[in-house]
Design an enzyme around this catalytic site. Structure first.
Site, PDB file in Angstrom:
ATOM      1  N   CYS A 123      37.218  49.795  32.943  1.00  0.00           N
ATOM      2  CA  CYS A 123      36.415  50.616  33.743  1.00  0.00           C
ATOM      3  C   CYS A 123      37.417  51.487  34.947  1.00  0.00           C
ATOM      4  CB  CYS A 123      35.360  49.922  34.323  1.00  0.00           C
ATOM      5  SG  CYS A 123      34.396  49.086  33.526  1.00  0.00           S
ATOM      6  N   HIS A 179      33.301  52.728  41.399  1.00  0.00           N
ATOM      7  CA  HIS A 179      34.445  51.919  40.795  1.00  0.00           C
ATOM      8  C   HIS A 179      35.975  52.304  40.859  1.00  0.00           C
ATOM      9  CE1 HIS A 179      34.821  48.213  37.869  1.00  0.00           C
ATOM     10  NE2 HIS A 179      34.888  48.040  39.132  1.00  0.00           N
TER      11      HIS A 179
END
Length: 529
Positions: free
Chosen positions: A97, A154
């Site tokens: 991610c 993130h």
């Protein structure tokens, strides 16, 4: 399903010599003097609105427009593909991610930060993005856009304790955060070119810290403990990978994507009403289809492919609602829409979907999330731009998420400083149908796997600068059935010709030593070591 691989007309020896002549090390960029889209953007007189929907852990085979044998249908995303261009050789910059999101926002691979590949958890940081990075939002602001991001951020954030000391301990330091001292966040979205933001710091339903951040501030600090058994567990296993930890009171788990899309919809409505003459740039970064699988109750049973099938259908529906809103607001005709994913499908999801529903989220490619093989980073990408991109096109042009940066810069006429977006190439000619058939705009493509190891594409050739997958271990009873029947050969690297061997089953590392050395030299010229 076709596994066509675009063929590059640039000879590898010539390419290496060219790169070395330019002194291409970590600071090298193809920059402003190599711009095949110059003539294209001169025809674009009105700046388009831009919307990016960025899915999570959605594999190449997870949409029915990519996978004729999918266990469910994704009608709205299929429609998006039919109204624009669908790429069959599209890749994420990394197989997990956080580094892929850095690639989206910066146009660069994470090795350029000098930091390791990681997925941020808890109070981890600081951001991969530094003040020196020119982000895609800052680029678009430079030509007049109003910018916004909603959902999973993130890429790391800086949190401090009561003494102002930066916290780096992940989960164990969450309870030490001083929210007053930490906000406004020095490296959140609003510090990197976004005018409006509503985000979660990490994976929204997987990794504490579970809270919302709005425009750099934390409206409700995390003061409660989250227990995973408070969540539904559809099918008895799909709650897997929900970590316990600190959360804000009222934090949503099951409906988190509904909230992200609602916030994005509110932004679009308010913007068009109050600032209709100003173009917008919005990113919606979803939780779907990341673990845990928590489809909203209104989507339960919508497919015959279990909770994850319902989850992907939820993403399909939410994206469709956003596209409908663009039409209702009267801006659809001048909005460029991108749909993309951050990496291949989650390991356990892939195993379960294959076993339970005869559905392959990786779409026939070897590997899955974390792996350097194709299944880890070959992902869906569709782009729609009414009046500019001819509908119904399917392209086998090699493209990476990082390329969105220079492609959009060319589309809006933004000047690109030499230091920016070093791993981005301008694919605007391909979007507009002006690229030469069969010729790759990209002379090469670099990706990184879970352990930070490199994979290099040049035309049909792919070189992996490591043994094994670069991510998952395939010697366990659980993983062996998914090894594509390939036995480790003990070589320190891998070389495949994807035209002849799209499944990456015949390692040519030893038998084609000349090509191996060419690829190794090219890799060294890019990364500098």
């Amino acid at each position: 399903m076709s596994l066509m691989v675009v063929r590059c007309r640039v000879t590898l020896f010539g390419m290496v010599a060219w790169l070395l002549m330019l002194g291409m090390q970590q600071t090298t960029s193809f920059g402003d003097d190599r711009d095949p889209g110059q003539a294209d953007r001169s025809r674009i007189s009105i700046l388009p609105n831009i919307l990016i929907v960025y899915a999570d852990d959605l594999g190449y085979g997870d949409l029915s427009c990519y996978n004729a044998e999918a266990a469910y249908q994704t009608p709205r995303l299929d429609q998006l593909a039919a109204e624009g261009i669908r790429f069959t050789d599209s890749h994420s910059p990394c197989t997990i991610c956080s580094p892929s999101r850095y690639g989206l926002f910066s146009g660069q691979c994470v090795f350029r930060t000098g930091r390791r590949v990681t997925a941020f958890e808890g109070a981890s940081g600081p951001s991969y993005l530094t003040p020196e990075d020119w982000t895609i939002a800052e680029m678009l602001k430079s030509v007049g856009y109003r910018t916004a991001v909603f959902g999973k951020w993130h890429v790391g954030l800086t949190w401090v304790d009561r003494e102002g000391k930066q916290l780096r301990g992940g989960f164990r330091d969450v309870d030490q955060i001083d929210y007053e001292k930490s906000t406004p966040l020095v490296d959140g979205p609003n510090a990197h070119g976004f005018d409006v933001s509503f985000i979660t710091p990490n994976c929204p339903t997987t990794d504490p810290l579970y809270l919302y951040i709005e425009n750099g501030m934390v409206p409700v600090p995390a003061s409660q403990r989250h227990l995973r058994n408070t969540l539904p567990n559809p099918g008895g296993k799909w709650r897997w990978d929900n970590d316990e930890g600190w959360k804000s009171p009222g934090y949503q788990f099951v409906d988190v994507d509904e909230l992200f899309f609602e916030k994005a919809s509110d932004f679009l409505k308010d913007h068009v009403e109050a600032r209709g003459d100003q173009p917008f740039f919005a990113v919606v970064s979803t939780q779907i289809a990341h673990a845990p699988v928590l489809p909203g109750p209104q989507y339960a049973g919508k497919t015959d492919a279990g909770p994850r099938g319902d989850f992907v259908r939820q993403l399909d529906s939410l994206t469709g609602q956003l596209l409908d809103l663009l039409r209702e607001l009267g801006v659809d005709d001048n909005t460029l829409v991108v749909f993309n994913s951050d990496n291949g499908p989650e390991t356990m999801h892939t195993i379960w979907m294959r076993a339970d529903h005869n559905h392959d989220p990786a779409g026939g490619w070897r590997g899955m999330k974390r792996d350097g093989w194709e299944g880890g980073h070959r992902v869906p990408m569709m782009i729609k731009w009414p009046g500019k991109i001819a509908p119904g096109r399917v392209s086998n042009q090699l493209i990476n998420t990082t390329d969105l940066f220079r492609t959009l810069a060319a589309a809006v006429g933004a000047d690109m400083p030499a230091h920016a977006a070093k791993d981005s190439f301008n694919l605007l000619p391909e979007l507009l149908g002006n690229a030469d058939d069969g010729e790759s705009i990209r002379p090469y493509m670099l990706t990184q796997s879970f352990r930070g190891e490199f994979q290099l594409r040049a035309g049909d050739w792919k070189y992996l600068d490591h043994a094994g997958s670069g991510g998952n271990r395939y010697d366990s009873p659980l993983m062996k059935p998914h090894s594509a029947g390939v036995v480790e050969d003990g070589f320190p690297g891998q070389l495949y010709n994807l035209r002849d061997d799209p499944g990456e089953t015949r390692n040519l590392y030893e038998s084609n030593a000349a090509k191996r050395e060419e690829m190794k030299l090219l890799l060294k010229s890019i990364v500098g070591s």
